[in-house]
Design a protein around this motif. Structure first.
Motif, PDB file in Angstrom:
ATOM      1  N   LEU A 181      21.878 102.116  10.179  1.00  0.00           N
ATOM      2  CA  LEU A 181      23.272 101.886  10.565  1.00  0.00           C
ATOM      3  C   LEU A 181      23.907 103.172  11.074  1.00  0.00           C
ATOM      4  N   GLU A 182      23.686 104.272  10.369  1.00  0.00           N
ATOM      5  CA  GLU A 182      24.252 105.551  10.788  1.00  0.00           C
ATOM      6  C   GLU A 182      23.674 106.000  12.127  1.00  0.00           C
ATOM      7  N   GLU A 183      22.405 105.670  12.352  1.00  0.00           N
ATOM      8  CA  GLU A 183      21.793 105.960  13.643  1.00  0.00           C
ATOM      9  C   GLU A 183      22.482 105.154  14.744  1.00  0.00           C
ATOM     10  N   ILE A 215      20.325  94.332   9.809  1.00  0.00           N
ATOM     11  CA  ILE A 215      20.720  95.614   9.222  1.00  0.00           C
ATOM     12  C   ILE A 215      22.239  95.722   9.107  1.00  0.00           C
ATOM     13  N   THR A 216      22.955  95.365  10.169  1.00  0.00           N
ATOM     14  CA  THR A 216      24.418  95.489  10.133  1.00  0.00           C
ATOM     15  C   THR A 216      25.042  94.493   9.153  1.00  0.00           C
ATOM     16  N   LYS A 217      24.466  93.306   9.053  1.00  0.00           N
ATOM     17  CA  LYS A 217      24.983  92.315   8.099  1.00  0.00           C
ATOM     18  C   LYS A 217      24.744  92.789   6.666  1.00  0.00           C
ATOM     19  N   GLU A 218      23.596  93.400   6.402  1.00  0.00           N
ATOM     20  CA  GLU A 218      23.276  93.868   5.054  1.00  0.00           C
ATOM     21  C   GLU A 218      24.155  95.036   4.624  1.00  0.00           C
ATOM     22  N   THR A 219      24.490  95.899   5.552  1.00  0.00           N
ATOM     23  CA  THR A 219      25.210  97.118   5.208  1.00  0.00           C
ATOM     24  C   THR A 219      26.731  96.979   5.244  1.00  0.00           C
ATOM     25  N   VAL A 220      27.261  96.344   6.287  1.00  0.00           N
ATOM     26  CA  VAL A 220      28.729  96.256   6.426  1.00  0.00           C
ATOM     27  C   VAL A 220      29.224  94.823   6.614  1.00  0.00           C
ATOM     28  N   ASP A 221      28.310  93.855   6.486  1.00  0.00           N
ATOM     29  CA  ASP A 221      28.650  92.434   6.608  1.00  0.00           C
ATOM     30  C   ASP A 221      29.329  92.121   7.939  1.00  0.00           C
ATOM     31  N   LYS A 222      28.809  92.732   9.004  1.00  0.00           N
ATOM     32  CA  LYS A 222      29.310  92.472  10.350  1.00  0.00           C
ATOM     33  C   LYS A 222      28.116  92.321  11.282  1.00  0.00           C
ATOM     34  N   THR A 223      28.298  91.551  12.339  1.00  0.00           N
ATOM     35  CA  THR A 223      27.251  91.486  13.353  1.00  0.00           C
ATOM     36  C   THR A 223      27.281  92.771  14.164  1.00  0.00           C
TER      37      THR A 223
END
Length: 282
Positions: A181-183, A215-223
């Protein structure tokens, strides 16, 4: 409209690449008031005690004891610190901080996305000892002091990451997702004007669109599309307030040849037109 000032590191040594200030010397008699501006360097504020107001990229954060503010180049902020505030202010260019994993800068990437980190007194005390040592090295400027500062910066950043993590155990899988996500966020910062599609970023990261969305859904719950749209909106706001350019110029700089499409996009996500947003912020 005046441009938002871009501030540079004012430091006579080290080719203006690093600076550390003890806040009690900076805010001993009067409040520190900084109007909206941006930096071309990394900016880290460590507040041992104090009060004030701080807005980073149009998000307001509480200024309180034992708190950290970390900003990346290009972000905009407004800052007020009340007289008597104590702690440290660090400023450095990317070239100054060059860890072993350069050019990926994993530690710097991770810590620089933590704009606000509130800590308790015990956790902050540990960071304060590192900061005091860096300040002493910077003040005395003995042989190879810059190397000592760089080594301690990496220790400081690792400690910030540790101290500000969720106390729940972080699995290797979640750690991987967070790093990817940070990448993605760093790629957005550098490419948003020319690349706006999920597939483009997935390709840059050697992932499929499905994997990146997971990955984005798992980390910040956003597409991933939501994150991309949020970043486009943020860049638009920075340009609206950071330049005197016309709306069609800003649209073009953000990669939109159709100004009306850009205006519709902005209004849909911001709730007001670009022109209204600019006027309301004056």
């Amino acid at each position: 409209m005046e441009k938002i000032p871009v501030r540079h590191i004012k430091e006579p040594y080290s080719a203006q690449s690093f600076n550390i200030v003890e806040l009690k010397n900076l805010i001993s008699e009067n409040d520190l008031v900084q109007e909206l501006h941006r930096h071309n360097f990394f900016f880290a504020l460590f507040l041992e005690s104090g009060n004030g107001e701080h807005s980073i990229d149009f998000t307001s954060y509480p200024v309180s004891d034992h708190s950290i503010f970390f900003m990346r180049p290009g972000q905009v902020h407004q800052l007020t610190l009340k007289k008597g505030t104590t702690g440290y202010l660090i400023q450095f260019n990317r070239d100054f901080y060059a860890p072993k994993e350069e050019p990926t800068n994993f530690v710097l990437r991770k810590v620089s996305h933590k704009n606000y980190c509130p800590l308790n007194s015990k956790k902050f005390k540990k960071l304060l000892s590192i900061l005091s040592f860096i300040y002493e090295e910077y003040s005395l400027k003995q042989e190879r002091y810059e190397d000592v500062i760089k080594a301690n910066l990496e220790i400081l950043f690792i400690e910030i990451i540790r101290q500000s993590q969720n106390p729940k155990t972080i699995s290797n899988h979640n750690q991987y997702s967070q790093e990817r996500l940070e990448e993605l966020l760093e790629l957005l910062q550098n490419n948003i004007s020319s690349h706006k599609q999920v597939l483009e970023y997935a390709t840059m990261m050697n992932l499929s669109s499905f994997q990146l969305n997971k990955i984005t859904k798992e980390t910040v719950d956003k597409t991933c599309s939501q994150i991309i749209n949020e970043h486009i909106l943020l860049e638009a706001k920075r340009n609206l307030l950071g330049t005197s350019h016309r709306i069609n110029q800003i649209a073009y700089e953000l990669g939109y040849e159709d100004t009306s499409y850009f205006i519709r996009f902005f209004k849909k996500h911001a709730g007001v037109s670009p022109e209204t947003f600019r006027k309301n912020f004056k």
